[in-house]
Design a protein around this motif. Structure first.
Motif, PDB file in Angstrom:
ATOM      1  N   THR A 246       5.917 -50.278  -5.350  1.00 11.62           N
ATOM      2  CA  THR A 246       4.660 -50.169  -6.092  1.00 11.62           C
ATOM      3  C   THR A 246       3.481 -49.842  -5.189  1.00 11.62           C
ATOM      4  OG1 THR A 246       5.426 -51.731  -7.764  1.00 11.62           O
ATOM      5  CG2 THR A 246       3.064 -51.455  -7.557  1.00 11.62           C
ATOM      6  N   LEU A 249       0.779 -48.587  -9.217  1.00 12.46           N
ATOM      7  CA  LEU A 249       1.268 -49.393 -10.341  1.00 12.46           C
ATOM      8  C   LEU A 249       1.674 -48.589 -11.572  1.00 12.46           C
ATOM      9  CD1 LEU A 249      -0.806 -52.712 -10.656  1.00 12.46           C
ATOM     10  CD2 LEU A 249       1.668 -52.483 -10.691  1.00 12.46           C
ATOM     11  N   CYS A 253       4.082 -50.048 -14.478  1.00 11.49           N
ATOM     12  CA  CYS A 253       3.572 -50.150 -15.853  1.00 11.49           C
ATOM     13  C   CYS A 253       4.546 -49.514 -16.830  1.00 11.49           C
ATOM     14  CB  CYS A 253       2.209 -49.473 -15.955  1.00 11.49           C
ATOM     15  SG  CYS A 253       0.828 -50.495 -15.391  1.00 11.49           S
ATOM     16  N   LEU A 270       7.687 -56.479  -8.364  1.00 14.73           N
ATOM     17  CA  LEU A 270       6.992 -55.426  -7.632  1.00 14.73           C
ATOM     18  C   LEU A 270       7.249 -55.591  -6.146  1.00 14.73           C
ATOM     19  CD1 LEU A 270       3.538 -55.675  -9.449  1.00 14.73           C
ATOM     20  CD2 LEU A 270       5.608 -54.478 -10.183  1.00 14.73           C
ATOM     21  N   LEU A 278      -1.791 -56.957  -4.715  1.00 15.14           N
ATOM     22  CA  LEU A 278      -1.002 -57.426  -5.857  1.00 15.14           C
ATOM     23  C   LEU A 278      -0.197 -58.682  -5.536  1.00 15.14           C
ATOM     24  CD1 LEU A 278       0.162 -53.968  -7.238  1.00 15.14           C
ATOM     25  CD2 LEU A 278      -1.549 -55.497  -8.228  1.00 15.14           C
TER      26      LEU A 278
END
Length: 430
Positions: A246, A249, A253, A270, A278
């Protein structure tokens, strides 16, 4: 399908108009007003067949509904195989079999076909403005190269992509211009968003985006998660869990959307590099964008992932979002060690981004997680031969499509990380 903005200050918008615009007028990202439920979808014989079934409820109005079979046949003409690894229950979802050897090829080709069908025949040329951390730009250039009615402008961070990635960004010519921005990917992304939000500029120059901020990039990526998960569930009777390398993103998603649409997608994790905004958030800290750091997994060198705004929109609060996903940071030393050990441990040679996912898989297995997992392989390792080959001690075969790209002459232009400089270039005569 109708769309709304994550910031709530744009009227509901037809999907076709949202795809053309790229970014919502209020600066937010378009999302489906309602996410369709797909509880009766069966795995298709091919990825294109599955894509057609999954995307049909989204593209439910003319002219895209009628064009969907052709769009899917063209965009998903190459497979996304789910490859078993050495350990039982471990898999690799290979998304690097397209013309630029990266997962971005599927959605870029779908978006190009979609925008071509939505463009009026008498309309002035549309400029597709794209910021890239390494792979998006080449996929978009390939998809729009020599396509009538479109020009492409690529922004990438100078000296922060691999040599072969840089060549793949600069080798197109014709209707594609490529700029080496003196800054980070976050600078490129900032410049792109500024241009898309510049009403005066857009009044003179039709602009759209092919970044993952575009819903036209996000929706097509749901298809390969659906295809892998549906086929796995049909064979094994349980959901397949995914580890997604990731950066911005968008790919993660798409996996979340596949699960939310009712497809048999299990847990989502992730895998990030040392850019850890994140992982820090999912560990409980406040979300705070950070300056991007250069790493071996350069396509994930993102300090302010745009699609985090979508994830927050889709959840009631941060507690619910943290319950939906996990995230881990993987530093360069771990990436290098994973690449070095992967042939013996997993039976594959990964790119640095895929290696972040394999490292997280090893961590989950060490914690005792026995569920079936698929690591998303985002790019072919031959795009990163200067990193991978010394670690595995062997030369990597170059896929034919990538070899053809590398055989083309390349030319890029320098650009300051300054919006006025970009604006001048966008308005310069072709």
């Amino acid at each position: 399908m109708h769309c709304v903005s994550t910031r709530g200050r744009t009227p509901r918008t037809a999907l076709a108009r949202a795809l053309v615009a790229g970014l919502a007028p209020d600066g937010g990202l378009y999302v489906p007003e309602r996410i369709p439920t797909l509880d009766t979808v069966q795995p298709g014989a091919t990825l294109a067949d599955t894509a057609r079934a999954v995307l049909a409820p989204c593209l439910d109005g003319p002219p895209l509904r009628d064009a969907l079979p052709a769009l899917c046949a063209q965009a998903y003409a190459f497979d996304a195989p789910l490859r078993p690894l050495a350990r039982r229950g471990d898999h690799l979802l290979e998304l690097f079999h397209g013309p630029t050897a990266a997962f971005k090829d599927y959605a870029a080709r779908f978006l190009a076909g979609t925008l071509a069908r939505l463009r009026p025949a008498d309309a002035p040329p549309t400029t597709i403005l794209v910021a890239t951390s390494g792979d998006t730009g080449a996929a978009v250039a390939s998809a729009f190269h020599r396509r009538p009615g479109f020009a492409v402008v690529i922004l990438y961070p100078a000296c922060r992509v691999s040599p072969r990635q840089a060549h793949g960004l600069e080798c197109w010519g014709d209707n594609v211009r490529t700029f080496r921005v003196q800054g980070t990917f976050d600078d490129c992304q900032r410049l792109t968003k500024q241009a898309l939000a510049d009403d005066a500029l857009r009044a003179r120059l039709p602009l759209s985006s092919a970044n993952s901020i575009s819903l036209g990039r996000l929706l097509p990526q749901v298809a390969y998660y659906a295809h892998a998960a549906l086929r796995f569930f049909a064979a094994h009777g349980e959901p397949l869990n995914f580890i997604v390398p990731t950066g911005n993103l968008g790919n993660a998603c798409a996996a979340w959307l596949a699960r939310r649409m009712g497809l048999p997608v299990g847990a989502l994790v992730l895998a990030c590099n040392a850019n850890d905004a994140l992982p820090r958030f999912f560990a409980g800290e406040d979300y705070r964008p950070r300056p991007a750091r250069a790493t071996l997994a350069n396509a994930m060198d993102v300090g302010a992932p745009s699609n985090f705004e979508r994830l927050r929109h889709w959840h009631r609060d941060d507690a619910e979002l943290r319950a939906a996903l996990r995230a881990f940071a993987v530093d360069d030393a771990a990436i290098a060690d994973t690449i070095r050990q992967a042939p013996a441990r997993h039976g594959v040679v990964p790119c640095p981004h895929t290696a972040t996912g394999l490292h997280v898989l090893e961590r989950l297995r060490a914690e005792g997680d026995a569920r079936p997992w698929a690591v998303v392989a985002t790019a072919h390792p031959a795009k990163f031969e200067s990193i991978v080959e010394p670690l595995v001690g062997q030369a990597l075969a170059v896929p034919p499509a990538l070899a053809a790209t590398l055989a083309r002459p390349a030319r890029g232009e320098p650009l300051a990380a300054d919006y006025a400089a970009l604006r001048r270039q966008l308005q310069a005569p072709a």
